[in-house]
Design an enzyme around this catalytic site. Structure first.
Site, PDB file in Angstrom:
ATOM      1  N   HIS A   1       0.845  -1.210   0.000  1.00 11.53           N
ATOM      2  CA  HIS A   1       0.000   0.000   0.000  1.00 11.53           C
ATOM      3  C   HIS A   1       0.872   1.248   0.000  1.00 11.53           C
ATOM      4  CE1 HIS A   1      -4.207  -1.591   1.126  1.00 11.53           C
ATOM      5  NE2 HIS A   1      -3.531  -2.516   0.483  1.00 11.53           N
TER       6      HIS A   1
ATOM      7  N   LYS B   1       0.938   0.149  15.066  1.00 10.56           N
ATOM      8  CA  LYS B   1       2.342   0.100  15.482  1.00 10.56           C
ATOM      9  C   LYS B   1       2.707  -1.097  16.375  1.00 10.56           C
ATOM     10  CE  LYS B   1       4.004   3.277  13.157  1.00 10.56           C
ATOM     11  NZ  LYS B   1       3.858   2.505  11.939  1.00 10.56           N
TER      12      LYS B   1
ATOM     13  N   TYR C   1       4.172   6.499   9.895  1.00  9.55           N
ATOM     14  CA  TYR C   1       3.284   5.390   9.514  1.00  9.55           C
ATOM     15  C   TYR C   1       4.074   4.265   8.829  1.00  9.55           C
ATOM     16  CZ  TYR C   1      -1.091   3.098   8.260  1.00  9.55           C
ATOM     17  OH  TYR C   1      -2.120   2.186   8.159  1.00  9.55           O
TER      18      TYR C   1
ATOM     19  N   PRO D   1      -4.185   0.904  19.069  1.00  9.48           N
ATOM     20  CA  PRO D   1      -3.957   0.343  17.724  1.00  9.48           C
ATOM     21  C   PRO D   1      -3.955   1.358  16.577  1.00  9.48           C
ATOM     22  CG  PRO D   1      -6.141  -0.249  18.542  1.00  9.48           C
ATOM     23  CD  PRO D   1      -5.418   0.396  19.677  1.00  9.48           C
TER      24      PRO D   1
ATOM     25  N   TYR E   1      -9.232   5.616   7.562  1.00  7.87           N
ATOM     26  CA  TYR E   1      -9.397   5.966   8.971  1.00  7.87           C
ATOM     27  C   TYR E   1     -10.416   7.102   9.012  1.00  7.87           C
ATOM     28  CZ  TYR E   1      -4.977   3.501  10.038  1.00  7.87           C
ATOM     29  OH  TYR E   1      -3.987   2.555  10.183  1.00  7.87           O
TER      30      TYR E   1
END
Ligand code: FAD
Ligand code: DHB
Length: 393
Positions: free
Chosen positions: A75, A300, A388, A296, A204
């Site tokens: 991704h 990570k 990220y 969460p 998200y």
């Protein structure tokens, strides 16, 4: 009492323990893994789905990357939904080409078990009452019970990779260990369903009704989460109620394209930030969830376990192959420096996207300003993206 000998005893057969055992084996360092549960139980837990490139590289180094590279999805970005709109974070663009891999923790664990089996690795399941002993002596040992018999293994080092509720951290004297903790006033209700994911990339969502996340395991398996009050129980949520609430928190056009189906797994996870310091006591080393927990948001947890294993693995290599124990001595400090940065990022992303039950109007406006800033500033997007994809080891 039957007694075994090995170089490293690993308590916990989750991803951290299995990965370390496999890496050590390939360099000729012996280990025994002691796991409290059955293999089916360990493989039944649906958890992480997003792997940093550092984790991906370690799996390859362990000789376990083949199926991951074939079936995992690369991704290059993800979306944040807020105020009815969808904005994209371009990970590759902001990090000089870095990406993440979508490949489930269940599959990672299965691949590690298969590799350990193929090499005759010693993984003892259903080991009851595991206890580490003589941690500050040169030859510590671990005892456990099985089929009514007490067993013992002597070793050079013990690795506590037994998760948050394990025995390893608790065996460090209270006057040595310092624990930092923050418990969030909400949880995540997760559903796994055999339906095509609603979007190519993760979404998200920040919404007045609470956070939501659209994730996936493959093109035919979706993973969704919604923020719920801590008092909710899984039984309170029918599949229909879950899908309805998820749709309400997504932008209309996304919700319209959501394919629903029966849940094949449904669970609630609490959210917590937790760090135990130091991560070493005598010849016991803590790794992964045994030493730290992140909420969460931002994916990570498993990735942090992998960076611990990386430092520990190299510490053992230097010790056994080069006679240099510097890496083991510096392990706790080195691992904790990265742990705290991931704790900061996970806390930040959780605050950015969740609705606090007691949050004021001011909190909401600040959260909105943070999102406006994020999508108007390239620097802010670079910061999010570099965290990220994973900070360097
Ligand atoms: P664990 O997986 O907890 O393994 C520890 C093992 O030790 C277990 O098998 C346990 O049975 C065993 N054990 C416990 N006590 C004993 C004992 N006394 N004796 C012997 N064995 C014992 N992380 C990410 O990076 N990305 C994500 O997308 C992500 N999503 C998540 C979503 C959810 C809903 C949850 C709950 C977690 C998520 N995480 C994610 C976090 C991730 O799953 C954990 O960080 C990861 O499992 C840690 O691995 P571990 O091997 O350290 O611990
Ligand atoms: C998943 C979990 C996360 O915490 C996250 O940030 C992204 C994806 C998942 O389970 O797919």
């Amino acid at each position: 009492m039957s007694t075994h000998q090995t170089q490293v005893v690993i308590i916990g057969g989750g991803p951290s323990g299995l990965l370390l055992s496999q890496l050590l084996y390939r360099k000729g360092i012996s280990s025994i893994v002691l796991e409290k549960h059955t293999r089916e139980h360990v493989l039944g837990r649906i958890r992480a789905g997003v792997l940093e490139h550092g984790f991906v590289n370690l799996m390859r180094e362990a000789g376990c990357g083949e199926r991951m590279d074939r079936e995992g999805e690369i991704h290059e970005g993800f979306h944040i939904a807020h105020q009815g709109q969808l904005d994209r974070i371009d990970l590759a663009k902001h990090t000089g080409g870095e990406t993440v891999m979508v490949y489930g923790q269940t599959e990672v664990t299965r691949d590690l078990y298969d590799a350990r089996d193929a090499m005759g690795g010693m993984i003892i399941h259903e080991a009851q009452n595991v206890q580490p002993h003589a941690l500050t002596e040169t030859r510590p040992h671990v005892t456990w019970e099985q089929n009514g018999e007490t067993k013992r293994v002597e070793c050079d080092f013990i690795v506590g990779a037994d998760g948050f509720h394990g025995v390893s951290r608790k065996s460090i004297p209270a006057e040595v260990l310092k624990e930092y903790e923050k418990v969030y006033p909400f949880g995540w209700l997760g559903v796994l369903s055999e339906t095509p994911p609603v979007a190519e990339e993760l979404i998200y969502a920040r919404h007045e009704r609470g956070f939501a996340l659209c994730s996936l395991r493959s093109r035919v398996l979706s993973r969704y989460y919604i923020q719920v009050p801590l008092t909710d129980r899984v039984e309170d949520w029918s599949d229909a109620a879950f899908w309805q609430e998820l749709k309400r928190r997504l932008p209309q056009d996304v919700a319209a394209g959501l394919q629903t189906g029966p849940s094949i797994e449904k669970s609630i996870a609490p959210l917590r930030s937790f760090v135990a310091e130091p991560m070493r006591y005598g010849n016991l080393f803590l790794a992964g969830d045994a030493a730290h927990i992140v909420p969460p948001t931002g994916a990570k947890g498993l990735n942090l376990a992998a960076s611990d294993i990386h430092y520990l693995y190299h510490g053992f290599l230097d010790h056994y192959l080069n006679g240099d124990s510097g890496g083991l001595h510096g392990y706790s400090e080195k691992a904790l420096a990265r742990v705290w940065k991931a704790e900061r990022f996970s806390w930040w992303m959780t605050n950015l996207l969740h609705r606090a039950p007691e949050g004021s109007e001011t909190d909401l406006r600040l959260q909105r300003a943070e999102l406006d800033y994020l999508f108007s500033s390239e620097a802010a997007q670079v910061s999010l993206a570099e965290n990220y994809v994973g900070l360097p080891y």
